[in-house]
Each structure stands twice: as C-alpha cells, then as structure tokens.
Design a protein around this motif. Structure first.
Motif, PDB file in Angstrom:
ATOM      1  N   THR A 148       0.919  -1.285   0.078  1.00  0.00           N
ATOM      2  CA  THR A 148      -0.092  -0.119   0.033  1.00  0.00           C
ATOM      3  C   THR A 148       0.848   1.268  -0.146  1.00  0.00           C
ATOM      4  OG1 THR A 148      -0.191  -0.256   2.393  1.00  0.00           O
ATOM      5  CG2 THR A 148      -1.929  -0.881   1.223  1.00  0.00           C
ATOM      6  N   SER A 149       2.010   1.156   0.574  1.00  0.00           N
ATOM      7  CA  SER A 149       2.873   2.547   0.545  1.00  0.00           C
ATOM      8  C   SER A 149       3.259   2.792  -0.562  1.00  0.00           C
ATOM      9  CB  SER A 149       4.229   2.142   1.784  1.00  0.00           C
ATOM     10  OG  SER A 149       4.957   1.315   1.218  1.00  0.00           O
ATOM     11  N   ASP A 150       3.682   1.767  -1.575  1.00  0.00           N
ATOM     12  CA  ASP A 150       4.313   1.870  -2.938  1.00  0.00           C
ATOM     13  C   ASP A 150       3.008   2.246  -3.710  1.00  0.00           C
ATOM     14  OD1 ASP A 150       6.735   0.876  -2.362  1.00  0.00           O
ATOM     15  OD2 ASP A 150       6.099  -1.259  -2.692  1.00  0.00           O
ATOM     16  N   SER A 151       1.818   1.905  -3.585  1.00  0.00           N
ATOM     17  CA  SER A 151       0.649   2.470  -4.393  1.00  0.00           C
ATOM     18  C   SER A 151       0.188   3.818  -4.033  1.00  0.00           C
ATOM     19  CB  SER A 151      -0.523   1.349  -4.295  1.00  0.00           C
ATOM     20  OG  SER A 151      -0.813   1.482  -2.663  1.00  0.00           O
ATOM     21  N   GLU A 152       0.505   4.129  -2.739  1.00  0.00           N
ATOM     22  CA  GLU A 152       0.327   5.390  -2.451  1.00  0.00           C
ATOM     23  C   GLU A 152       1.279   6.312  -2.897  1.00  0.00           C
ATOM     24  OE1 GLU A 152       0.423   5.767   1.788  1.00  0.00           O
ATOM     25  OE2 GLU A 152      -1.750   4.466   2.322  1.00  0.00           O
ATOM     26  N   SER A 153       2.367   5.859  -3.172  1.00  0.00           N
ATOM     27  CA  SER A 153       3.454   6.894  -3.761  1.00  0.00           C
ATOM     28  C   SER A 153       3.353   7.014  -5.176  1.00  0.00           C
ATOM     29  CB  SER A 153       5.047   6.220  -3.467  1.00  0.00           C
ATOM     30  OG  SER A 153       5.072   4.919  -4.180  1.00  0.00           O
ATOM     31  N   ASP A 154       2.846   5.956  -5.774  1.00  0.00           N
ATOM     32  CA  ASP A 154       2.510   6.152  -7.390  1.00  0.00           C
ATOM     33  C   ASP A 154       1.231   6.951  -7.301  1.00  0.00           C
ATOM     34  OD1 ASP A 154       4.555   4.465  -7.714  1.00  0.00           O
ATOM     35  OD2 ASP A 154       3.041   2.467  -7.606  1.00  0.00           O
ATOM     36  N   ASP A 155       0.267   6.986  -6.467  1.00  0.00           N
ATOM     37  CA  ASP A 155      -0.906   7.876  -6.579  1.00  0.00           C
ATOM     38  C   ASP A 155      -0.419   9.170  -6.256  1.00  0.00           C
ATOM     39  OD1 ASP A 155      -2.712   5.675  -7.170  1.00  0.00           O
ATOM     40  OD2 ASP A 155      -3.269   5.479  -4.995  1.00  0.00           O
ATOM     41  N   GLU A 156       0.490   9.565  -5.463  1.00  0.00           N
ATOM     42  CA  GLU A 156       0.998  10.909  -5.352  1.00  0.00           C
ATOM     43  C   GLU A 156       1.680  11.437  -6.528  1.00  0.00           C
ATOM     44  OE1 GLU A 156       0.812  12.880  -2.774  1.00  0.00           O
ATOM     45  OE2 GLU A 156      -0.579  11.653  -1.705  1.00  0.00           O
ATOM     46  N   ASP A 157       2.479  10.546  -6.985  1.00  0.00           N
ATOM     47  CA  ASP A 157       3.184  10.934  -8.383  1.00  0.00           C
ATOM     48  C   ASP A 157       2.267  11.268  -9.344  1.00  0.00           C
ATOM     49  OD1 ASP A 157       5.604  10.668  -7.299  1.00  0.00           O
ATOM     50  OD2 ASP A 157       5.841   8.549  -7.958  1.00  0.00           O
ATOM     51  N   LEU A 158       1.118  10.360  -9.503  1.00  0.00           N
ATOM     52  CA  LEU A 158      -0.031  10.741 -10.487  1.00  0.00           C
ATOM     53  C   LEU A 158      -0.541  12.012 -10.138  1.00  0.00           C
ATOM     54  CD1 LEU A 158      -1.492   9.574 -12.878  1.00  0.00           C
ATOM     55  CD2 LEU A 158      -2.856   8.509 -11.170  1.00  0.00           C
ATOM     56  N   ILE A 159      -0.757  12.192  -8.778  1.00  0.00           N
ATOM     57  CA  ILE A 159      -1.669  13.549  -8.585  1.00  0.00           C
ATOM     58  C   ILE A 159      -0.753  14.742  -8.925  1.00  0.00           C
ATOM     59  CG2 ILE A 159      -2.662  14.867  -6.729  1.00  0.00           C
ATOM     60  CD1 ILE A 159      -3.524  12.050  -5.382  1.00  0.00           C
ATOM     61  N   TYR A 160       0.479  14.738  -8.408  1.00  0.00           N
ATOM     62  CA  TYR A 160       1.269  15.739  -8.673  1.00  0.00           C
ATOM     63  C   TYR A 160       1.887  16.007 -10.154  1.00  0.00           C
ATOM     64  CZ  TYR A 160       2.738  16.712  -3.852  1.00  0.00           C
ATOM     65  OH  TYR A 160       2.907  16.834  -2.465  1.00  0.00           O
ATOM     66  N   ASN A 161       1.907  14.967 -10.908  1.00  0.00           N
ATOM     67  CA  ASN A 161       2.036  15.217 -12.220  1.00  0.00           C
ATOM     68  C   ASN A 161       0.812  15.883 -12.877  1.00  0.00           C
ATOM     69  OD1 ASN A 161       4.748  14.223 -12.066  1.00  0.00           O
ATOM     70  ND2 ASN A 161       4.155  12.427 -12.308  1.00  0.00           N
ATOM     71  N   GLY A 162      -0.372  15.305 -12.569  1.00  0.00           N
ATOM     72  CA  GLY A 162      -1.520  15.601 -13.293  1.00  0.00           C
ATOM     73  C   GLY A 162      -1.853  17.448 -13.254  1.00  0.00           C
ATOM     74  N   TYR A 163      -1.577  18.007 -11.731  1.00  0.00           N
ATOM     75  CA  TYR A 163      -1.954  19.139 -11.876  1.00  0.00           C
ATOM     76  C   TYR A 163      -0.742  20.138 -12.082  1.00  0.00           C
ATOM     77  CZ  TYR A 163      -0.634  19.049  -6.945  1.00  0.00           C
ATOM     78  OH  TYR A 163      -0.044  18.765  -5.615  1.00  0.00           O
ATOM     79  N   ASN A 164       0.651  19.538 -12.011  1.00  0.00           N
ATOM     80  CA  ASN A 164       1.602  20.246 -12.282  1.00  0.00           C
ATOM     81  C   ASN A 164       1.992  20.716 -13.651  1.00  0.00           C
ATOM     82  OD1 ASN A 164       2.807  20.977  -9.706  1.00  0.00           O
ATOM     83  ND2 ASN A 164       3.710  19.070  -9.578  1.00  0.00           N
ATOM     84  N   THR A 165       1.590  19.362 -14.516  1.00  0.00           N
ATOM     85  CA  THR A 165       1.600  19.888 -15.931  1.00  0.00           C
ATOM     86  C   THR A 165       0.739  20.863 -16.599  1.00  0.00           C
ATOM     87  OG1 THR A 165       1.959  17.426 -16.210  1.00  0.00           O
ATOM     88  CG2 THR A 165       1.305  18.492 -18.295  1.00  0.00           C
ATOM     89  N   VAL A 166      -0.431  21.207 -15.643  1.00  0.00           N
ATOM     90  CA  VAL A 166      -1.363  22.245 -16.235  1.00  0.00           C
ATOM     91  C   VAL A 166      -0.756  23.589 -15.826  1.00  0.00           C
ATOM     92  CG1 VAL A 166      -3.732  22.978 -15.912  1.00  0.00           C
ATOM     93  CG2 VAL A 166      -3.491  20.741 -16.118  1.00  0.00           C
ATOM     94  N   LEU A 167      -0.481  23.675 -14.471  1.00  0.00           N
ATOM     95  CA  LEU A 167      -0.153  24.943 -13.817  1.00  0.00           C
ATOM     96  C   LEU A 167       1.285  25.412 -14.348  1.00  0.00           C
ATOM     97  CD1 LEU A 167      -0.870  24.283  -9.897  1.00  0.00           C
ATOM     98  CD2 LEU A 167      -2.138  25.298 -11.836  1.00  0.00           C
TER      99      LEU A 167
END
Length: 539
Positions: A250-269
């Motif tokens: 779960t810790s590995d999946s959480e880190s992947d989700d965090e990367d997905l979230i950060y990349n999602g809105y950082n690409t826009v901003l």
C-alpha cells in the motif's frame, strides 16, 4: 637516517593512494559511460522527433557545406558561402513555425537593412566627402536609436525582435564600411544571396521533410492537460475514501498515486509559457490541414488559462488529503457514494472534452449536463440528511461554559497505553471531567456560542506548572483548534465537498471555452449514431 626513512615511507603511501584513486577512476569510467548513453537514449525515447530534427540539421549543414567544398559552387559564391552555414545553424529550429519565424526575420532584416544602406551610401557619395561622413554618422545615430526604442514595444519584441537585431547589425556594418571600402555593396549583395540560400535550405528541410507543427503540439498538450486533470481528481477522491493499511504494497501504491496527482496538476499549472510559445510559433505556420482553416492559437491559450484556474481547485482538493485534522472514516463513509459519483461525473466531462478536441468534434450535450446535475443534487440531499454531524455536542458545550465562567481548569496526562485523560483541578473529588479518548481520535465540536477564546487558552497555559506546560504543548494546539470549531469532525469533509462543488462551477467556464474553440476551429458536429455503433460492437 630515521628522518629519511620516514619521508620515504610517506612518499610510498602517497603514491599508493594516487594509484588507488586512478584504479577507482578506471573502474568508474564504464559506469559513467553507461549513464551517459542511458541519458542519451532516454532523451530520444521521450520524443523520437528529436532524433529526426538532429538528422535534418545534419543534412542541411551538409548541403550548405557543398557551396564551399565543391569547386563550381565556390567559384560562383566565394568565401561568403560560410554565411549560409551560419544561417542554417542559427535559423533551423525544432518546429516549422519557429524556423519560419526566425528565417523570415533574418531574411527581411538583412534585405531591408541592405536596401537602406545602399540608399544612404548613394546620398553620401553625391554629398561630398565631409558632408557624406556627417550624413552617415547622423543616419547611424538616428536609425540605431529608433530601432532600439522600437524593440521595447511588446508586439515587436514578441514577434520581430530577432529581425530588428539583424537589421541593426547589418545596417551599421554596411553603412560604416562603405565610407572607406568601395566594394562593400558588392560584398553585401553576395552575402545576401548566400543567406537566402541558407534560409531556403532551412525552410525546405523544415516544411517538406517530416515537418513538426507547433499547432499540433499545442493541440495535443491541451488534450493531455484535460486527461491529466481527470486522472488527478479520480486519484484524489479514491485516496480520500479508501481505508489505509500500513504495509509495503500500500505504501508503494500510495507513492504512485501521489506521483500521478502531482504530475496531473503540475503539467497544467506550469504550461503557461510553453503554451504561449507554441501559440506564437503556430501563427507563422502555413495552413496545412485538409480544410485549410486558420489555427485558433489564441483560443487554445484561453482554454489553457481556464484549465489553470480549474487546476488550482484540484491542488486545494489534494491539500485536503494532507491536512493535520481529518474527518473520521466513519463519517466520511456516509458521503462516499455521492462524492465518488460527483467526482466520476466531473472526470467523465473532462474526458469527453478531451475526446472532442482530439477528434475535432463538438461535445455531447447529454454527457455535459444531465448526469452532472443529478450527481450534484444527490450530494446536496445526502448532506441535508445528516444535519447532526454539522451541529455541536451538548457535553462539550457545558464543559466549555464552565471553563469560561472560571469553574474549571484542566490539564492532560498521557498514560502508558497511549491515552490522554483530562482532569479537573478545582474538583474536590478529583474526578475526570472529560472522557478518556485515544490520542488519534478527534474531539466533538462546540456550538458557535461556546467557542473557546484564545485568551482563555493562554490562561490555562499560564496556570499550569512548568512540567505540565511541556506535556500540554504537544496536544493543546490540536485539541484547542478542534474544540474551538463549530463543525469539528465534519469541517474537513465540508471543505472537501465544497471543493467538488466549486469544480462543477468552474467546469462551466471550461466547457464554454472548449465549445468556443470548436466553433472557431470548425469542428464537426457530434454524431450520436457513431457512439451507438461502437456500443453495439462492444456488446
């Protein structure tokens, strides 16, 4: 004798250290080479067009070098063939629009500067030696000052700054040199021809051999931003309502989700400067589509602007996952279904918008309106069905009223089992006023008329002994904040839900701008029969 032996031993030890360092460098050399080769491979893997552009530059340089290497070309062009090589190095850019912008700026700047310098030389020759020199000096001062001032104009600086710079350099070189050298005009003509050859080769390679269009890059970038925001919202909502289990998977999946979230809105901003550059280059590109429609670069910039405003809400939604005070899962689970449904409808709308831009068609009105409105009403009715969660508890209200009247002062003790107890200093029996709670549990809220003031909290800190202040300092800030809020347990969720509703409100502006983009770019109408055919094939 002993001193010499010691000095010799030190020299031997230093030589040994030098030899060890050289061996380490020799062993690390293959690793460094592998790292360099891996980085080179990754650069080409991220965008294969970079390899194509590098090959195009190599071919263009080879073609202009033939003007200098082959004898027939060299006799016709002479030493000025090197100006063609310099032009290719400077002008040939990654995209066709950037190459056109730089090539036309360089060509027009050189042509206009040469024509003006020829006119000034003609006037100077017919004015005599002294008056001609004064006229040349006055012309250099006037033209130099005027062109430099014009470069500060925003529109000229954005589109023609390179051309202005080339004009200023060429004009001064030709005008000043013509006063002493008689053949400078002939040399300028030859250089103009070679520069034109270099620009022609650049445009030939950029427009006809695997052209890279900035308009297409801007189009794909807008699609990527919409899809990234959709995945980001979906990941935020699923992480907010899922049950967290502490293990390695779960810790590995959480880190992947965090990367997905950060990349999602950082690409826009972070896309503003890139979008503006692509839009500027797209203006210079010819109409290369089948319908030869004008590329709506300014409307793409507007779509990117509203997506950035929408992205700020996504950043705030992600912040709700990382706050210190969280709503208990037992309360969050009550609102899971309507929130997940509303977030799913928002993601569905974003996906529909990205598909409409990708397929160059208008949006489906049913997807954009009906389901989203129903999901919003469902969340509203679910929140109204749980009014007690947004009201304070009577127990804490009575405790706080007694504290404000001066009858109660309390402190906490942390037991060996990790629980915190609140005791009454003024109670003669020494009984516990508040119930014993776990350290990670939240405290029920207070009504608005019983809010603990900051001055009363300071009085509690002052009345406690020095040893108890240290124990209080760790827990008092969080407990005080929780007790001083009207919606203590439900307030974090209220912020989360309000951000989802704010997304729906900001989504309207995104839909309007995308529809406007479809109108300007002449997108085809939405065909419902195509969707029905696809669904029948899947069934």
């Amino acid at each position: 004798m002993g001193y010499k032996v010691e000095a010799r031993s030190m020299e031997i030890s230093m030589e040994d250290e030098d030899s060890r360092k050289k061996r380490k460098k020799g062993l690390n050399l293959p690793k460094k080479m592998k790292k360099i080769l891996r980085n080179l491979w990754n650069v080409g893997k991220e965008d294969p067009r970079r390899v194509i552009h590098a090959l195009k530059v190599g071919v263009a340089l080879t073609l202009v070098s033939l003007l200098y290497l082959m004898e027939p070309f060299f006799e016709g062009v002479g030493k000025n063939a090197l100006w063609a090589v310099m032009t290719v190095v400077v002008v040939l850019e990654f995209s066709a629009g950037a190459t056109l912008r730089k090539g036309l700026n360089r060509g027009l700047g050189t042509l206009i500067a040469g024509s003006l310098a020829f006119f000034i030389e003609w006037v100077a020759i017919h004015s005599g030696k002294i008056l001609g020199g004064i006229f040349i000096g006055t012309s250099v001062f006037t033209i130099g000052s005027m062109i430099t001032y014009m470069r500060f104009i925003p529109y000229i600086k954005k589109n023609y700054d390179y051309g202005m710079l080339v004009f200023l350099l060429t004009f001064n070189l030709i005008t000043v040199s013509s006063y002493r050298v008689d053949t400078v005009i002939k040399i300028a003509h030859e250089r103009l021809y070679t520069i034109g050859m270099g620009i022609g080769i650049c445009l030939f390679m950029s427009l006809l051999f695997f052209p890279i269009w900035s308009g297409d890059d801007l189009h794909k970038s807008t699609i990527t931003k919409l899809q990234g925001l959709s995945r980001c919202i979906e990941a935020c909502v699923s992480e907010y309502f899922e049950e967290k289990l502490k293990d390695n998977e779960t810790s590995d999946s959480e880190s992947d989700d965090e990367d997905l979230i950060y990349n999602g809105y950082n690409t826009v901003l972070d896309s503003k400067s890139a979008d503006e550059a692509l839009a500027m280059y797209a203006k210079w590109e010819p109409r290369h589509t089948r319908r030869c429609n004008k590329f709506p670069s300014q409307q793409y910039i507007k779509v990117g602007s509203v997506l950035r405003k929408f992205g700020y809400t996504v950043v705030a939604l992600h912040g709700c996952l990382q706050t210190e005070i969280q709503t208990p899962r037992s309360i969050r689970i009550l609102f899971k279904d309507p929130c997940v449904r509303l977030a799913g409808e928002i993601c569905k709308v974003l996906s529909e918008l990205s598909e409409s831009i990708q397929n160059r068609r208008h949006c489906s009105l049913e997807i954009l309106s009906d389901s989203l409105e129903a999901a919003l009403k469902d969340l509203n009715s679910t929140i109204k069905s749980q009014p007690k969660l947004f009201l304070g508890s009577n127990l804490h209200s009575n405790i706080t009223n007694k504290h404000l009247n001066g009858h109660v002062s309390y402190y906490n003790e942390t037991n060996s089992n990790g629980t915190v107890s609140y005791h009454n200093d003024n109670n003669t029996n020494g009984c516990v006023l508040g119930e014993t709670i776990e350290e990670n549990d939240t405290v029920s809220p207070l009504p608005l008329n019983s809010v603990v003031s900051l001055s009363s909290l300071r009085s509690v800190k002052k009345s406690a002994p020095t040893g108890e202040k240290r124990r209080l300092r760790k827990q008092l800030s969080k407990i005080a904040v929780m007790k001083s809020l009207e919606f203590s347990e439900a307030l974090p969720f209220a912020a989360f839900a309000s951000l989802l509703v704010e997304m729906v409100a900001r989504l309207d502006t995104v839909i309007d701008e995308v529809e406007e983009l479809g109108t300007i770019a002449c997108f085809k109408e939405y065909d419902k029969t195509v969707e029905v055919r696809i669904e029948n094939r899947l069934i």
